[in-house]
Scaffold this motif. Structure first.
Motif, short mmCIF file in Angstrom:
data_model
loop_
_atom_site.label_atom_id
_atom_site.label_comp_id
_atom_site.label_asym_id
_atom_site.label_seq_id
_atom_site.Cartn_x
_atom_site.Cartn_y
_atom_site.Cartn_z
N SER A 74 0.85 -1.20 0.00
CA SER A 74 0.00 0.00 0.00
C SER A 74 0.88 1.24 0.00
CB SER A 74 -0.97 -0.01 1.19
OG SER A 74 -0.25 0.10 2.39
N ALA A 75 1.94 1.23 0.80
CA ALA A 75 2.88 2.37 0.82
C ALA A 75 3.56 2.49 -0.55
CB ALA A 75 3.91 2.17 1.92
N ARG A 76 3.86 1.35 -1.16
CA ARG A 76 4.56 1.36 -2.46
C ARG A 76 3.68 1.97 -3.55
NH1 ARG A 76 7.19 -3.90 -2.66
NH2 ARG A 76 8.68 -2.74 -1.38
N GLU A 122 3.03 -7.36 -6.97
CA GLU A 122 4.03 -6.62 -7.75
C GLU A 122 3.41 -6.19 -9.09
OE1 GLU A 122 7.38 -9.04 -9.08
OE2 GLU A 122 8.72 -7.34 -8.85
N THR A 123 2.72 -7.13 -9.74
CA THR A 123 2.10 -6.81 -11.03
C THR A 123 0.95 -5.82 -10.84
OG1 THR A 123 2.68 -9.00 -11.78
CG2 THR A 123 1.02 -7.85 -13.07
N MET A 124 0.16 -6.03 -9.78
CA MET A 124 -0.99 -5.15 -9.56
C MET A 124 -0.54 -3.71 -9.29
SD MET A 124 -3.77 -5.46 -6.49
CE MET A 124 -4.17 -7.13 -6.90
N VAL A 125 0.47 -3.56 -8.47
CA VAL A 125 0.88 -2.22 -8.02
C VAL A 125 1.85 -1.56 -9.00
CG1 VAL A 125 2.15 -1.03 -6.17
CG2 VAL A 125 0.43 -2.73 -5.60
N GLN A 126 2.74 -2.35 -9.58
CA GLN A 126 3.80 -1.75 -10.40
C GLN A 126 3.55 -1.87 -11.90
OE1 GLN A 126 6.85 -3.64 -7.22
NE2 GLN A 126 7.73 -3.36 -9.24
#
Ligand code: TMP
Length: 217
Positions: A74-76, A122-126
């Motif tokens: 969430s922070a990322r 990783e895929t969802m956020v980045q």
């Protein structure tokens, strides 16, 4: 229009000299004319720094590993949208103290969360964004822990047992060995001047590939 900036991350276990060497890299790259943004994870935004406090604070309840993982991502997400992506798009270089390799090392290697859960987030956020280059400062766990614990009050991670940090280190080294070549291992067990000689070599490589990428004036 300026070319997209380089995204560089610095990783390592506890007490490997990340802060000193981040400052050294910042001084060297900025001094070489790079428009550099220095940031860290977890954190890097106001919201992210609040999440960081939650993560590092020693608590009398056990934090569930999935809760820890989700807080980190969430922070990322906030950090990427608010700070990292705009800087890279503006052609700035971003030097980030830890990123998702730390999540594989600590949450997957250390805590035992499935790699697949980290990959999904990783895929969802980045999306497809990954660091261009990662420096892994590596030293024997006992050496790093002695340094980290000598600094005084220990946070929630620093209180983990030796075996946890051995798993963290092994995961980092495995990622460096079997990854795409993005992760360069720096021997951080040698005297500081020798660590910094290794960093200067890496900076030379980065700066020369950057000069090639720059559009002609
Ligand atoms: P720092 O002390 O190096 O700034 O990092 C804070 C702690 O956060 C460190 O013990 C490692 C931990 N951490 C994770 O467990 N997972 C992550 O994805 C990140 C970025 C940090």
């Amino acid at each position: 229009m300026s070319a997209r900036g380089l995204f560089i991350t610095v990783e390592g276990g506890e007490g490997v000299g990340k802060s000193t060497n981040m400052a050294f890299l910042e001084e060297h790259l900025s001094g070489s004319g790079v428009d550099l943004l220095v940031t860290r994870e977890p954190g890097g935004t106001r919201l992210g720094e609040e999440v960081r406090r939650l993560l590092l604070q020693v608590r009398d309840e056990q934090m569930d590993p999935l809760c820890e993982l989700l807080l980190i991502f969430s922070a990322r997400a906030q950090h990427l949208r608010e700070v990292i992506e705009p800087a890279l798009e503006a052609g700035r270089w971003v030097l980030c103290d830890r990123f998702t390799d730390a999540t594989y090392a600590y949450q997957s290697g250390g805590r035992g969360v499935a790699d697949g859960a980290v990959e999904t987030l990783e895929t969802m956020v980045q999306g497809t964004l990954r660091p261009d280059y990662t420096l892994l400062l590596d030293a024997p766990v006992a050496m790093g822990l002695e340094r980290a614990r000598g600094r005084g009050d220990m946070d929630r991670f620093e209180r983990e047992e030796l075996a946890f940090f051995e798993r963290v280190r092994a995961t980092y080294l495995r990622r460096a060995r079997f990854g795409s070549g993005r992760i360069r291992v720096v021997d951080a067990s040698v005297p500081l001047v020798e660590v910094q000689e290794q960093l200067l070599d890496i900076c030379r490589d980065l700066l020369s590939c950057w000069n090639v990428r720059q559009p002609a004036p």
